[in-house]
Design an enzyme around this catalytic site. Structure first.
Site, PDB file in Angstrom:
ATOM      1  N   TRP A  63       0.972  -1.126  -0.030  1.00 17.67           N
ATOM      2  CA  TRP A  63      -0.071   0.122   0.116  1.00 17.67           C
ATOM      3  C   TRP A  63       0.951   1.329   0.063  1.00 17.67           C
ATOM      4  O   TRP A  63       0.600   2.173  -0.969  1.00 17.67           O
ATOM      5  CB  TRP A  63      -1.178  -0.143   1.168  1.00 17.67           C
ATOM      6  CG  TRP A  63      -1.788  -1.249   1.045  1.00 17.67           C
ATOM      7  CD1 TRP A  63      -1.710  -2.327   2.119  1.00 17.67           C
ATOM      8  CD2 TRP A  63      -2.606  -1.721  -0.010  1.00 17.67           C
ATOM      9  NE1 TRP A  63      -2.683  -3.179   1.584  1.00 17.67           N
ATOM     10  CE2 TRP A  63      -3.110  -2.942   0.528  1.00 17.67           C
ATOM     11  CE3 TRP A  63      -3.116  -1.089  -1.086  1.00 17.67           C
ATOM     12  CZ2 TRP A  63      -4.076  -3.584  -0.191  1.00 17.67           C
ATOM     13  CZ3 TRP A  63      -4.125  -1.691  -1.660  1.00 17.67           C
ATOM     14  CH2 TRP A  63      -4.577  -3.006  -1.378  1.00 17.67           C
ATOM     15  N   ASP A 108      -1.859   6.401   6.129  1.00 17.04           N
ATOM     16  CA  ASP A 108      -3.009   5.727   5.591  1.00 17.04           C
ATOM     17  C   ASP A 108      -3.304   4.679   6.818  1.00 17.04           C
ATOM     18  O   ASP A 108      -2.635   4.030   7.275  1.00 17.04           O
ATOM     19  CB  ASP A 108      -2.628   4.874   4.435  1.00 17.04           C
ATOM     20  CG  ASP A 108      -3.577   3.845   4.118  1.00 17.04           C
ATOM     21  OD1 ASP A 108      -4.684   3.643   4.716  1.00 17.04           O
ATOM     22  OD2 ASP A 108      -3.296   3.133   2.861  1.00 17.04           O
ATOM     23  N   LYS A 163     -12.459  -1.885   6.920  1.00 20.09           N
ATOM     24  CA  LYS A 163     -11.847  -2.933   7.770  1.00 20.09           C
ATOM     25  C   LYS A 163     -12.374  -2.584   9.313  1.00 20.09           C
ATOM     26  O   LYS A 163     -12.943  -3.627   9.844  1.00 20.09           O
ATOM     27  CB  LYS A 163     -10.524  -2.788   7.809  1.00 20.09           C
ATOM     28  CG  LYS A 163      -9.830  -3.275   6.671  1.00 20.09           C
ATOM     29  CD  LYS A 163      -8.895  -2.494   5.780  1.00 20.09           C
ATOM     30  CE  LYS A 163      -8.343  -2.880   4.274  1.00 20.09           C
ATOM     31  NZ  LYS A 163      -8.253  -3.981   3.884  1.00 20.09           N
TER      32      LYS A 163
END
Lengths: 362, 362
Positions: A104, A173, A197
């Protein structure tokens, strides 16, 4: 566990608190006495105003945000933030630091580079397949921001403490560990997190942005890509993803009223992860993949003696009512994602199952 | 109408078919035997593959798309498409035509101009407050595309036929009338539609794009803003808005299997709109605002003798179980949005109510 439900260890979209799902189901044809489904109400109605305002208020209260911070709901997931962050924050002559801790982070770096922005990758753990979080990083003193990925779902690592950047605000993030522990907000300039999530269904991304970074938003980029558009209109310049925001609101209510806030949430998360890591550490059959000091409390990644055994474990677990234990397709192995909504009982069941599986196959 | 539900005339988010809402509710804790909610399943699972593939197949079948067309699901609503269309389709030296028929066209034009793209506004109905659709338009022969807004929710106008552009493919914002009637797809290069009027909840935008326009996608714009990213990954480069796509799938199933396809849908839509316009036309109390030949079958806009009476009608209707009749805040008046899911019975009830209201207040 309800008779027909499984324990869900998916990495995302992931488990949601059962009471939240039940409340959505219960009121699905008639939301708050409106005579309409929550999917049918106008985003300009008092019903939806109550939803979004309550969600924003809860975010601020849970994270103890002061007035410098704005809470936005944006579409496109964290992947859209990979491009919006540098597009909004980096003008001509500006530069930012990035730390690369896996897939990511790599994508976030790529989206800044595509736009020709000046960025410095000041640390990376690629040398050991991203199995750890880098330490003693030389951040650039005058960087506009320092970007990190607080939790890495694929490699199962997490920043245990947030780094001292020497001044640059951290942009993080936090898609996979937002609301899993208290945060010292003095370190952060911007936090973004896809909901799917720790706080809701796919389809909305939470963005928390500080005044001084918000002021950097240029006026000459497309309206929907400007943070100021969302800040000026309470995330309702256009129709927002109402259902996803509503679900986030209910999850935050559950976090505050049922769990008792971030302190309690972290305690529970440490207990769940501890149970699983302690079991894996005492076993010669299972092997955790991340360095001990970099282990994620959210995604527990581990290997078995062979890929065949790993596939067998995933299949046998599903037969025993535990789903989503396959590792990410890019790395293989096994992974138990144990986000906020995953109950302690799910982890206890998993450890029991893993014990039996080891006895039968070890 | 179910006892505790109202007839919903909101302009968007709007009414959804009751059987669709009931199916979502029924399976909300255990989707397709997965033991998980549809909001908890992985987008990389066979369950979600079945959902998105079925949705794509139904879009193709309903609109009779040939192999040149790609069906994408994108976040950000039509407002994001206002920027993505020119960003993807217009390179250096290219230009496009735009027809301005109201608020949404104006926004689309603005987002092209912000990016410095070369566009020509070839027609506008602004001279009479957008009460009509322009005719006899001189389109530019070598334009890359001709952009129109097929239905205008705020002004209550709609293109009855699509124009002959002399060659340029039409790019149409169909957010408020997609799937309301059959389309001659030979005219179109790209269609986009936010879901929250005719096909689902807010949070997903359908994009249908033809091969030759898809091939224009530049490689140097951010990944999430490129149509090719969605086309290459079946809209799953990153986590898509699963719940919204699932609801769209169910609405399309309802359109095919319960209504019987676009021909039947148009027939029903003409019947609903005809009932309402015919009643308004024979009345001296109510007055339709759009030119007769430009009237929308989706959004019936009308005025009463005074703003006080308009407010009284909206309030009295709600007491009688009919919501969402207030005109858009930018124009005032009344508006009945009667998209695909609005049943004939709702329109019949509305006409009955309007008769009584006229008798009591006329």
């Amino acid at each position: 566990m309800k008779a027909d439900r499984i324990y869900n260890f998916n990495a995302g979209p992931a488990a949601l608190p059962l009471p939240v799902l039940e409340e959505i189901q219960e009121s699905f044809l008639n939301f708050a006495g409106s005579g309409m489904s929550v999917t049918e109400i106008s985003h300009r109605s008092k019903w939806f105003d109550d939803v979004i305002n309550d969600a924003v208020t809860r975010v601020k209260r849970i994270l103890q945000l002061d007035d410098r911070f704005h809470v936005l709901f944006v579409q496109g997931g964290a992947s859209m933030q990979f491009c919006m962050v540098p597009m909004n924050l980096l003008g001509a002559g500006d530069s930012a630091d990035y730390v690369n801790t896996g897939t990511w982070s790599t994508k976030a770096i790529k989206e800044a580079e595509i736009q020709g922005k000046s960025i410095h990758v000041v640390a990376s753990s690629e040398d050991r397949n991203f199995a750890y979080i880098p330490k003693e990083i030389a951040f650039t003193p005058d960087a506009v921001y320092a970007h990190i990925t607080s939790n890495n779902t694929i490699k199962g690592t997490q920043w245990a403490q947030f780094p001292d950047t020497g001044g640059a605000p951290i942009v993080s993030d936090m898609s996979s560990d937002i609301f899993s522990r208290p945060l010292d907000m003095d370190k952060f300039g911007l936090i973004y997190a896809g909901a799917q999530k720790n706080m809701g269904p796919a389809g909305v991304c939470l963005v928390i942005i500080r005044d001084d970074l918000l002021a950097r938003t240029p006026g000459d980029i497309p309206t929907m890509l400007r943070y100021s558009t969302y800040a000026n209109k309470n995330s309702m310049f256009n129709t927002p993803p109402c259902f996803a925001i509503y679900t986030v609101q209910l999850v935050l209510k559950w976090l505050e009223e049922t769990i008792g806030g971030l302190g309690k949430m972290e305690e529970l998360n440490r207990k769940k992860a501890g149970l699983l890591y302690d079991f894996i550490d005492q076993s010669d059959f299972y092997r955790a993949t991340a360095d001990k000091d970099s282990r994620s409390l959210m995604n527990v990644t581990f290997r078995l003696p062979s890929e065949e055994l790993e596939a067998a474990l995933v299949a046998a677990a599903l037969k025993n009512g535990m789903g989503g234990l396959k590792g990410h397709r890019s790395v293989g192995g096994c992974r138990a994602s144990i986000y906020n909504p995953t109950p302690l009982a799910a982890v206890e069941s998993l450890v029991d199952f893993m014990k039996t599986f080891e006895r039968d196959n070890g």
